[in-house]
Design a protein around this motif. Sequence first.
Motif, PDB file in Angstrom:
ATOM      1  N   PHE A  41      -3.885  -1.432   0.874  1.00  0.00           N
ATOM      2  CA  PHE A  41      -2.695  -0.806   1.438  1.00  0.00           C
ATOM      3  C   PHE A  41      -2.222   0.342   0.550  1.00  0.00           C
ATOM      4  O   PHE A  41      -1.838   1.410   1.042  1.00  0.00           O
ATOM      5  N   GLU A  42      -2.261   0.159  -0.764  1.00  0.00           N
ATOM      6  CA  GLU A  42      -1.853   1.235  -1.664  1.00  0.00           C
ATOM      7  C   GLU A  42      -2.788   2.441  -1.531  1.00  0.00           C
ATOM      8  O   GLU A  42      -2.341   3.591  -1.587  1.00  0.00           O
ATOM      9  N   GLY A  48      -1.501   8.982   2.922  1.00  0.00           N
ATOM     10  CA  GLY A  48      -0.465   9.428   3.847  1.00  0.00           C
ATOM     11  C   GLY A  48      -0.020   8.420   4.875  1.00  0.00           C
ATOM     12  O   GLY A  48       0.768   8.753   5.764  1.00  0.00           O
ATOM     13  N   PHE A  49      -0.488   7.170   4.787  1.00  0.00           N
ATOM     14  CA  PHE A  49      -0.068   6.134   5.726  1.00  0.00           C
ATOM     15  C   PHE A  49       1.269   5.528   5.290  1.00  0.00           C
ATOM     16  O   PHE A  49       1.687   5.646   4.140  1.00  0.00           O
ATOM     17  N   ARG A  50       1.916   4.857   6.240  1.00  0.00           N
ATOM     18  CA  ARG A  50       3.149   4.103   5.993  1.00  0.00           C
ATOM     19  C   ARG A  50       3.053   2.776   6.726  1.00  0.00           C
ATOM     20  O   ARG A  50       2.092   2.539   7.476  1.00  0.00           O
ATOM     21  N   ARG A  51       4.056   1.935   6.523  1.00  0.00           N
ATOM     22  CA  ARG A  51       4.116   0.708   7.304  1.00  0.00           C
ATOM     23  C   ARG A  51       5.500   0.532   7.899  1.00  0.00           C
ATOM     24  O   ARG A  51       6.517   0.957   7.341  1.00  0.00           O
ATOM     25  N   SER A  52       5.530  -0.106   9.064  1.00  0.00           N
ATOM     26  CA  SER A  52       6.742  -0.619   9.661  1.00  0.00           C
ATOM     27  C   SER A  52       6.421  -2.027  10.104  1.00  0.00           C
ATOM     28  O   SER A  52       5.548  -2.224  10.958  1.00  0.00           O
ATOM     29  N   SER A  53       7.104  -3.020   9.507  1.00  0.00           N
ATOM     30  CA  SER A  53       6.696  -4.406   9.669  1.00  0.00           C
ATOM     31  C   SER A  53       5.246  -4.513   9.199  1.00  0.00           C
ATOM     32  O   SER A  53       4.902  -4.015   8.133  1.00  0.00           O
ATOM     33  N   SER A  54       4.363  -5.106   9.981  1.00  0.00           N
ATOM     34  CA  SER A  54       2.955  -5.214   9.581  1.00  0.00           C
ATOM     35  C   SER A  54       2.100  -4.085  10.156  1.00  0.00           C
ATOM     36  O   SER A  54       0.883  -4.071   9.946  1.00  0.00           O
ATOM     37  N   MET A  55       2.731  -3.149  10.853  1.00  0.00           N
ATOM     38  CA  MET A  55       2.004  -2.029  11.444  1.00  0.00           C
ATOM     39  C   MET A  55       1.823  -0.917  10.418  1.00  0.00           C
ATOM     40  O   MET A  55       2.797  -0.431   9.836  1.00  0.00           O
ATOM     41  N   ALA A 167       9.206   3.132  -0.851  1.00  0.00           N
ATOM     42  CA  ALA A 167      10.533   2.980  -0.253  1.00  0.00           C
ATOM     43  C   ALA A 167      10.389   2.778   1.256  1.00  0.00           C
ATOM     44  O   ALA A 167       9.859   3.647   1.950  1.00  0.00           O
ATOM     45  N   ILE A 168      10.846   1.645   1.765  1.00  0.00           N
ATOM     46  CA  ILE A 168      10.729   1.327   3.184  1.00  0.00           C
ATOM     47  C   ILE A 168      11.962   1.783   3.951  1.00  0.00           C
ATOM     48  O   ILE A 168      11.866   2.507   4.944  1.00  0.00           O
ATOM     49  N   TYR A 169      13.148   1.397   3.489  1.00  0.00           N
ATOM     50  CA  TYR A 169      14.374   1.762   4.201  1.00  0.00           C
ATOM     51  C   TYR A 169      15.563   1.500   3.289  1.00  0.00           C
ATOM     52  O   TYR A 169      15.561   0.539   2.516  1.00  0.00           O
ATOM     53  N   ARG A 199       3.643   4.086 -11.539  1.00  0.00           N
ATOM     54  CA  ARG A 199       3.583   5.540 -11.705  1.00  0.00           C
ATOM     55  C   ARG A 199       4.292   6.298 -10.603  1.00  0.00           C
ATOM     56  O   ARG A 199       4.943   7.318 -10.866  1.00  0.00           O
ATOM     57  N   TYR A 200       4.177   5.829  -9.363  1.00  0.00           N
ATOM     58  CA  TYR A 200       4.679   6.602  -8.234  1.00  0.00           C
ATOM     59  C   TYR A 200       5.748   5.842  -7.458  1.00  0.00           C
ATOM     60  O   TYR A 200       5.747   4.609  -7.396  1.00  0.00           O
ATOM     61  N   LEU A 201       6.631   6.625  -6.848  1.00  0.00           N
ATOM     62  CA  LEU A 201       7.546   6.122  -5.828  1.00  0.00           C
ATOM     63  C   LEU A 201       7.265   6.914  -4.563  1.00  0.00           C
ATOM     64  O   LEU A 201       7.488   8.140  -4.517  1.00  0.00           O
ATOM     65  N   TYR A 202       6.754   6.243  -3.539  1.00  0.00           N
ATOM     66  CA  TYR A 202       6.476   6.883  -2.252  1.00  0.00           C
ATOM     67  C   TYR A 202       7.746   6.872  -1.407  1.00  0.00           C
ATOM     68  O   TYR A 202       8.382   5.826  -1.244  1.00  0.00           O
ATOM     69  N   LEU A 203       8.097   8.046  -0.873  1.00  0.00           N
ATOM     70  CA  LEU A 203       9.347   8.203  -0.132  1.00  0.00           C
ATOM     71  C   LEU A 203       9.148   8.354   1.368  1.00  0.00           C
ATOM     72  O   LEU A 203      10.105   8.622   2.096  1.00  0.00           O
ATOM     73  N   GLY A 204       7.928   8.195   1.843  1.00  0.00           N
ATOM     74  CA  GLY A 204       7.694   8.327   3.274  1.00  0.00           C
ATOM     75  C   GLY A 204       7.336   9.744   3.638  1.00  0.00           C
ATOM     76  O   GLY A 204       6.532  10.393   2.964  1.00  0.00           O
ATOM     77  N   TYR A 205       7.974  10.275   4.713  1.00  0.00           N
ATOM     78  CA  TYR A 205       7.638  11.605   5.208  1.00  0.00           C
ATOM     79  C   TYR A 205       8.805  12.560   5.029  1.00  0.00           C
ATOM     80  O   TYR A 205       9.953  12.225   5.345  1.00  0.00           O
ATOM     81  N   GLN A 206       8.487  13.724   4.517  1.00  0.00           N
ATOM     82  CA  GLN A 206       9.429  14.833   4.428  1.00  0.00           C
ATOM     83  C   GLN A 206       9.223  15.706   5.664  1.00  0.00           C
ATOM     84  O   GLN A 206       8.093  16.095   5.980  1.00  0.00           O
TER      85      GLN A 206
END
Length: 242
Positions: A41-42, A48-55, A167-169, A199-206
């Motif tokens: 998953f990482e 460039g992928f994300r998750r919402s619930s298990s999707m 970061a999810i929400y 090392r990183y904090l992923y913030l989703g999509y800009q």
Amino acid sequence: MSSKSRSLSVGLTQVFPCSYLDDQQEQLLMLQEQNIRIELFEQLIALGFRRSSSMIYKPQCPDCNACQPIRLDVNEFKLSKRQKRTLKNNQDLSWKIVDQKSEAQYNLYERYVNTRHRDGAMYPATLAQYDSFATANWTQPLFIELSINNRLIGVAITDVLPNSLSAIYSYFDPNEHKRSLGSLLILLQTQVAKMMHKRYLYLGYQIDASRKMNYKRDYRPHQIYTHSGWVTNSIEIKNIHR
């Protein structure tokens, strides 16, 4: 990648109206997997992928590429003057990390969504909705809780990955909007990432053209995922909507 390779089942959603840009159509590339290793998953997050619930998903829109995956290298991140003020102005708050959802979290989430996002896809908030998107059947996020006088006023839901946080929400008390709690919760996630030696904090999509999604470029230097890989951007861009 692990020497033990495996295939993944993927699919495309139908095209539907974009949630952020009124004149665009949205389509998602989705992984159709019920369980996945957190290490894999990482790797997908880094693509460039994300998750919402298990999707697990990634925008694959027919005529638009406005969604830009964005992350912070927490060891390179520098506070701006505005972010320093946010930290200073919230010294009366306390925060802690918990690993379980709670009724107080949901009550705050419900107020936040039903007050600030009445025009969004998440309105009206429901407990089932919160339970679904907050967690996945293959990972357990942590919850960063902000409080004042033992009253919960902000929560950041964050996935813990081997080398990063995602970061999810985040949500907060609508009556406390002057405190810039959304920004504070991102700053706290950078602190937690450092504490956990990530090392990183992923913030989703800009999304530069979206007023709801263009705030993430204020965290610098940040990295944007492009066709050439992750590219660092440390240039300040003034937000004309402020």
